[in-house]
Design an enzyme around this catalytic site. Structure first.
Site, PDB file in Angstrom:
ATOM      1  N   ASN A 107       1.491  -4.431 -14.535  1.00 20.65           N
ATOM      2  CA  ASN A 107       0.473  -5.432 -14.858  1.00 20.65           C
ATOM      3  C   ASN A 107      -0.558  -5.551 -13.736  1.00 20.65           C
ATOM      4  O   ASN A 107      -1.267  -6.543 -13.658  1.00 20.65           O
ATOM      5  CB  ASN A 107       1.102  -6.785 -15.168  1.00 20.65           C
ATOM      6  N   TYR A 114       6.504 -22.053 -12.727  1.00 16.80           N
ATOM      7  CA  TYR A 114       7.613 -21.086 -12.716  1.00 16.80           C
ATOM      8  C   TYR A 114       8.449 -21.351 -11.467  1.00 16.80           C
ATOM      9  O   TYR A 114       8.347 -20.652 -10.457  1.00 16.80           O
ATOM     10  CB  TYR A 114       7.060 -19.656 -12.731  1.00 16.80           C
ATOM     11  N   ASP A 120       2.724 -18.717 -11.887  1.00 20.02           N
ATOM     12  CA  ASP A 120       2.208 -20.075 -12.038  1.00 20.02           C
ATOM     13  C   ASP A 120       3.103 -21.063 -11.303  1.00 20.02           C
ATOM     14  O   ASP A 120       4.307 -20.830 -11.139  1.00 20.02           O
ATOM     15  CB  ASP A 120       2.161 -20.466 -13.518  1.00 20.02           C
ATOM     16  N   SER A 142       0.820  -1.217   0.000  1.00 21.73           N
ATOM     17  CA  SER A 142       0.000   0.000   0.000  1.00 21.73           C
ATOM     18  C   SER A 142       0.852   1.263   0.000  1.00 21.73           C
ATOM     19  O   SER A 142       0.406   2.314  -0.454  1.00 21.73           O
ATOM     20  CB  SER A 142      -0.958  -0.001   1.191  1.00 21.73           C
TER      21      SER A 142
END
Length: 144
Positions: free
Chosen positions: A76, A85, A82, A64
């Protein structure tokens, strides 16, 4: 309780720690100093790679205070790691855009993550009508 195998790429950052009762998110730290000029994009190395439990993924988001402290936006919005990875060189990174000149130092807490179950397998069934009353359109509930 699940066990997650973790590889650290440096001893310069504090080890990850899950603090029971404080947050469901775990802080991630910059593992290298990164200098950005306003309008510049870079990947901040987070110094860890992990082997997540079967059927799980990780979601990475800014803390934050990341925008307030450094003027950074995660490009993004949320990063999804995933389960596949998990190689020895699959270091987690945070893609950022700088709104002002700034410097991220080693061990600065810039991101956070949580582990979530993968989406269950689903089937889409096409219909002509859902059979429910309309709520008034996207964003129709007002601001108060």
């Amino acid at each position: 309780m699940e066990t997650i195998r973790i590889k650290y790429f440096t001893d310069a950052i504090e080890k990850l720690d899950y603090i029971e009762g404080k947050s469901d998110w775990i802080d991630l730290r910059a593992s290298e100093e990164v200098e950005l000029k306003a309008g510049e994009y870079k990947m901040i190395p987070l110094g860890v790679a992990m082997e997540l439990p079967e059927g799980y993924e990780a979601h990475i988001a800014p803390r934050s205070s990341t925008f307030k402290n450094w003027g950074l936006l995660q490009t993004n919005s949320v990063g999804v790691v995933d389960g596949s990875y998990c190689g020895d060189n699959d270091m987690w990174r945070m893609p950022v855009y700088a709104t002002r000149d700034t410097v991220i130092h080693v061990n600065d807490r810039v991101a956070q993550f949580r582990i979530v179950e993968n989406q269950p397998k689903i089937i889409f069934e096409e219909v002509k009508s859902l059979g429910h009353a309309d709520r008034g359109g996207f964003g129709s509930t007002g601001v108060k």
